[in-house]
Motif scaffolding. Structure first.
Motif, short mmCIF file in Angstrom:
data_model
loop_
_atom_site.label_atom_id
_atom_site.label_comp_id
_atom_site.label_asym_id
_atom_site.label_seq_id
_atom_site.Cartn_x
_atom_site.Cartn_y
_atom_site.Cartn_z
N ASP A 214 34.67 -23.33 27.98
CA ASP A 214 33.26 -23.16 28.33
C ASP A 214 33.12 -22.56 29.72
N GLU A 215 33.91 -23.04 30.67
CA GLU A 215 33.84 -22.52 32.03
C GLU A 215 34.32 -21.08 32.09
N MET A 216 35.35 -20.75 31.30
CA MET A 216 35.82 -19.37 31.24
C MET A 216 34.71 -18.44 30.77
N VAL A 217 34.02 -18.81 29.69
CA VAL A 217 32.98 -17.96 29.13
C VAL A 217 31.86 -17.75 30.14
N VAL A 218 31.47 -18.81 30.83
CA VAL A 218 30.41 -18.69 31.84
C VAL A 218 30.83 -17.76 32.98
N GLU A 219 32.07 -17.95 33.47
CA GLU A 219 32.56 -17.10 34.55
C GLU A 219 32.65 -15.64 34.10
N PHE A 220 33.12 -15.43 32.88
CA PHE A 220 33.25 -14.06 32.36
C PHE A 220 31.89 -13.38 32.24
N ALA A 221 30.91 -14.14 31.75
CA ALA A 221 29.57 -13.56 31.58
C ALA A 221 29.01 -13.08 32.91
N GLY A 222 29.11 -13.93 33.93
CA GLY A 222 28.53 -13.57 35.21
C GLY A 222 29.35 -12.60 36.02
N ASP A 223 30.67 -12.85 36.14
CA ASP A 223 31.51 -12.08 37.05
C ASP A 223 32.08 -10.81 36.43
N VAL A 224 32.24 -10.77 35.12
CA VAL A 224 32.85 -9.61 34.46
C VAL A 224 31.79 -8.73 33.79
N VAL A 225 30.97 -9.35 32.96
CA VAL A 225 29.98 -8.60 32.19
C VAL A 225 28.70 -8.36 33.00
N GLY A 226 28.40 -9.27 33.93
CA GLY A 226 27.17 -9.13 34.71
C GLY A 226 25.96 -9.68 34.01
N ASP A 227 26.16 -10.70 33.17
CA ASP A 227 25.06 -11.32 32.42
C ASP A 227 25.19 -12.83 32.59
N ASP A 228 24.25 -13.45 33.27
CA ASP A 228 24.36 -14.87 33.58
C ASP A 228 23.98 -15.77 32.41
N GLU A 229 23.42 -15.19 31.35
CA GLU A 229 22.99 -16.01 30.22
C GLU A 229 23.98 -15.88 29.06
N VAL A 230 24.45 -17.02 28.56
CA VAL A 230 25.34 -17.05 27.40
C VAL A 230 24.58 -17.66 26.23
N VAL A 231 24.53 -16.93 25.12
CA VAL A 231 23.80 -17.38 23.94
C VAL A 231 24.79 -17.60 22.80
N GLU A 232 24.90 -18.84 22.32
CA GLU A 232 25.78 -19.12 21.19
C GLU A 232 25.20 -18.48 19.93
N SER A 233 26.07 -17.81 19.18
CA SER A 233 25.57 -17.03 18.06
C SER A 233 26.59 -17.05 16.92
N GLU A 234 26.26 -16.35 15.85
CA GLU A 234 27.14 -16.15 14.70
C GLU A 234 27.07 -14.68 14.32
N TRP A 235 28.03 -14.25 13.50
CA TRP A 235 27.97 -12.87 13.02
C TRP A 235 26.72 -12.67 12.18
N GLN A 236 26.05 -11.54 12.42
CA GLN A 236 24.93 -11.17 11.58
C GLN A 236 25.46 -10.73 10.21
N PRO A 237 24.64 -10.83 9.15
CA PRO A 237 25.13 -10.48 7.81
C PRO A 237 25.78 -9.11 7.73
N ALA A 238 25.20 -8.11 8.38
CA ALA A 238 25.78 -6.76 8.34
C ALA A 238 27.13 -6.72 9.06
N GLU A 239 27.25 -7.49 10.13
CA GLU A 239 28.52 -7.55 10.85
C GLU A 239 29.59 -8.22 10.01
N GLN A 240 29.23 -9.33 9.38
CA GLN A 240 30.20 -10.05 8.55
C GLN A 240 30.65 -9.18 7.38
N ASP A 241 29.72 -8.43 6.82
CA ASP A 241 30.07 -7.53 5.71
C ASP A 241 31.06 -6.47 6.17
N PHE A 242 30.85 -5.90 7.36
CA PHE A 242 31.77 -4.90 7.90
C PHE A 242 33.16 -5.51 8.09
#
Length: 381
Positions: A214-242
């Motif tokens: 969890d701490e890794m993901v938070v640090e990566f979002a802010g320090d690497v990607v530049g996005d301080d918000e992390v949203v837990e998600s799942e693959w969208q149907p089109a993504e899963q199909d691909f």
């Protein structure tokens, strides 16, 4: 930044690389972190995108009932993947260099561990280490890759968390060139690693694997990607199909052996000679050369290095451009080899962190010193 946790199909990793490239083409991409928890029943071995498939004992893989695949956008060396070694991979867009991103995610990884009270250090390129009792152990690794777009970046952070006998599997199924260990204290891949969980009592820390992730993901979002918000998600149907339609391709022999000395030999003329050799720069470079009448008729460059541009499913990359530059040259002529490689680096805007253009000539020169008839080489395979 999205966070998606993946449990299961081991060959889905390279398919995700291709999924996000397609989304970039379509203008639908959003930065994503995927946490791979790996399969609890079947350990997985992955080979770097540019490594030689012949380094793997594929019969032993089958005997041990291991899952195996070659990575796509992610070069570097081979790895063993089990629940005790969770991996976080990021996909995002940034105009940067591979080295900068490897170090960026490495520093963020190190920062996450330090935020939890662990006195770790980051060593470029790609190692997170901890010193215990005067001994230094690797507890994490980072890497980076890029396909299709100059600003397509994917970085990985692998946590060596729990004690498991499966760490030794890599030594059982992989035979890396001895040159790989020229700057190491051991020639066993597993010996350099030490599960972080087993060190916690020695460094007076109390954290769980999930807290670290969890701490890794938070640090990566802010320090690497530049996005301080992390949203837990799942693959969208089109993504899963691909992913469902694409992942099986990455388990085929066509994909696995796209880089292979034995396949290079299979295409060689019967009266040709073949030589294989490696050279340790910051990373390991290997050359397989086919020589006819004293000149290079074919060459395959492989290794656990990071380099771009990387090949895609439909286009060649930096390694293939270097190979083209070497065909027709005398494999013993150092100056000609180095000049051809330097020209290719400049013309194709090649980036290889920690490796100078002239380093690529070294395994070719060494391979020229141990040529043998190609039919003798084939007979041993």
């Amino acid at each position: 930044m999205r966070r998606i946790d993946v449990h299961g199909p081991t060959t889905v990793w390279p398919a995700i690389d291709e999924l996000f490239a397609n989304q970039m083409y379509a203008g639908e991409f959003e930065p994503t972190a995927v946490v791979f928890h790996w399969d609890t029943e079947t350990p997985t071995v992955s080979l770097g995108a540019l490594d030689n498939a012949d380094l793997i004992d594929h019969d032993r893989i089958d005997d041990l009932d291991l899952a195996f695949f070659r990575r796509h956008a992610q070069p570097g060396g081979a790895g063993v993947h089990v629940p005790e070694t969770p991996l976080v991979q990021l996909w995002y867009r940034k105009d940067s260099t591979l080295k900068a991103e490897i170090d960026s995610v490495g520093e963020a990884f190190n920062g996450a561990l330090q935020a939890l009270g662990l006195k770790t250090e980051y060593r470029p390129i790609g190692d997170v280490e901890i010193n215990v009792g005067g001994d230094t152990f690797k507890v994490g690794a980072t890497g980076a890759g890029s396909i299709h777009f100059d600003d397509y970046v994917t970085t990985t952070a692998s946590l060596i968390w729990g004690a498991t006998e499966d760490f030794g599997l890599l030594d059982e199924v992989l035979t890396p060139p001895p040159e790989k260990f020229e700057d190491k204290d051991t020639d066993e891949l597993a010996t350099r690693m030490r599960p972080l969980e087993t060190l916690l009592s020695e460094v007076d820390a109390d954290v769980t694997q999930e807290e670290v992730i969890d701490e890794m993901v938070v640090e990566f979002a802010g320090d690497v990607v530049g996005d301080d918000e992390v949203v837990e998600s799942e693959w969208q149907p089109a993504e899963q199909d691909f992913l469902d339609r694409t992942k099986d391709f990455f388990a085929t022999d066509s994909w696995t052996f796209r880089k292979s000395s034995s396949r290079t030999a299979a295409h060689a003329a019967d009266d040709a000679e073949i030589g294989i050799a490696a050279y340790k720069s910051r990373k390991t470079l290997q050359a397989t050369i086919v020589v006819e009448n004293g000149y290079i008729a074919d060459v395959e460059l492989t290794g656990d290095l990071y380099i771009r541009p990387q090949p895609t499913l439909g286009d060649i990359g930096a390694m293939e451009e270097l190979e083209r530059a070497l065909v027709g040259l005398d494999p013993t002529d150092r100056r000609s080899l180095e000049d051809a490689i330097a020209t290719a680096f400049d013309e194709d805007d090649i980036e290889a962190p920690g490796i100078e253009p002239e380093h690529f000539a070294q395994p070719v020169l060494r391979a020229a010193e141990n040529l043998e008839p190609v039919d003798e080489y084939r007979a041993r395979q």
